[in-house]
Design a protein around this motif. Structure first.
Motif, short mmCIF file in Angstrom:
data_model
loop_
_atom_site.label_atom_id
_atom_site.label_comp_id
_atom_site.label_asym_id
_atom_site.label_seq_id
_atom_site.Cartn_x
_atom_site.Cartn_y
_atom_site.Cartn_z
N GLY A 31 0.81 -1.21 0.00
CA GLY A 31 0.00 0.00 0.00
C GLY A 31 0.85 1.26 0.00
N ALA A 32 1.96 1.25 0.77
CA ALA A 32 2.84 2.41 0.79
C ALA A 32 3.50 2.62 -0.57
N PHE A 33 3.93 1.52 -1.20
CA PHE A 33 4.51 1.64 -2.54
C PHE A 33 3.47 2.16 -3.53
N SER A 34 2.24 1.66 -3.43
CA SER A 34 1.18 2.07 -4.35
C SER A 34 0.87 3.55 -4.18
N ASN A 35 0.75 4.02 -2.94
CA ASN A 35 0.44 5.44 -2.70
C ASN A 35 1.56 6.34 -3.21
N ALA A 36 2.80 5.92 -3.00
CA ALA A 36 3.93 6.71 -3.49
C ALA A 36 3.95 6.76 -5.01
N ARG A 53 0.72 16.72 -4.93
CA ARG A 53 0.39 16.16 -3.63
C ARG A 53 1.55 15.26 -3.18
N TRP A 54 1.83 15.28 -1.89
CA TRP A 54 3.01 14.61 -1.38
C TRP A 54 2.74 13.66 -0.22
N GLY A 55 1.47 13.49 0.11
CA GLY A 55 1.13 12.65 1.27
C GLY A 55 1.66 11.23 1.17
N GLY A 56 1.42 10.57 0.02
CA GLY A 56 1.88 9.19 -0.15
C GLY A 56 3.39 9.08 -0.18
N LEU A 57 4.05 10.08 -0.78
CA LEU A 57 5.50 10.06 -0.84
C LEU A 57 6.12 10.27 0.54
N PHE A 58 5.54 11.22 1.32
CA PHE A 58 6.05 11.43 2.67
C PHE A 58 5.85 10.19 3.54
N TRP A 96 8.45 7.67 2.54
CA TRP A 96 9.77 8.07 3.02
C TRP A 96 9.92 7.83 4.52
N ASN A 97 8.90 8.25 5.28
CA ASN A 97 9.00 8.20 6.74
C ASN A 97 8.78 6.80 7.32
#
Length: 239
Positions: A123-128, A146-151, A154-155
């Protein structure tokens, strides 16, 4: 060339080789170790290169491992080729297990409470990936990036992975450093002994050939002298 093939692989065979080498991982590991032992450099420099490349191989640097290994080897004055070869310490079979270990350790160090299961990671990979594609399209339209999925990626994925991989990577690469030194020293001594033995055999063969040639020459001279004496005895003044 170290990495050049006699017959270049096509894209299909190349992708299969990245997933599973044709000769198996054992043969691939033996090949890498064989090439490292044959590197014409001081054992400590080869070992430093192995340490640098092995550590870089454990870190999440997709597409940048060779460049990072080259820079790390130059920084600690290690053998660059050994560093590049050592990046093959990770493969598609072992990397997922190490990644889970590294992220688990990284989450523990950073105090992140998140379920490390396949759904969470995918899911994190998909959102990024969706954010990357959305931001790329936003460059040519009125939408805002938009940067929510990338942040989040990353975090909670990349940074914990990187931090968690440092400790085990340093320990394993340090062990590889201390193992490499005696291996390279033993191989270089054995190779030097074989080279000396071959040189002595060649020298002995040359001496044998020279001795045999000298004997043949002396024999030919004696025969020639005998022929000359025989011709003198059969001359016209002989009664």
């Amino acid at each position: 060339m170290v990495f050049k093939r006699r017959k270049p692989l096509g894209w299909g065979p190349w992708l299969r080789e990245q997933v599973y080498p044709r000769g198996g991982f054992r043969r691939a590991i033996r090949y890498v170790v064989y090439r490292m032992r044959r590197l014409p450099d001081q054992p400590h420099r080869v070992a430093r290169g192995v340490f640098a490349g092995s550590l870089i191989g454990f870190l999440p640097l997709p597409g940048l491992q060779f460049l990072a290994a080259w820079g790390a080897a130059r920084l600690i004055r290690g053998n660059v080729l050994a560093s590049l070869l050592a990046t093959f310490n990770t493969n598609p079979v072992t990397t997922p297990f190490f990644a889970v270990l590294a992220m688990t350790l990284g989450h523990w160090i950073m105090g992140i409470e998140a379920p490390l299961n396949a759904d969470y990671i995918l899911g994190a990979f998909s959102n990024a990936g969706q954010d990357l594609w959305y931001n790329f399209r936003a460059l040519f339209g009125p939408e805002k990036a938009r940067w929510g999925g990338l942040f989040e990626f990353w975090n909670e994925i990349y940074l914990p992975y990187f931090i968690g991989a440092l400790g085990p990577g340093i320990l394993i690469s340090g062990a590889a450093y201390y193992v490499t030194i005696p291996l390279v020293e033993a191989y270089q001594k054995a190779r030097a002994a074989k080279a000396k033995e071959r040189s002595e055999r060649r020298r002995s063969l040359r001496e044998t050939v020279a001795t045999a040639a000298a004997k043949l020459k002396r024999k030919a001279e004696r025969e020639a002298q005998s022929d000359d004496i025989g011709e003198g005895d059969d001359g016209p003044g002989t009664p």
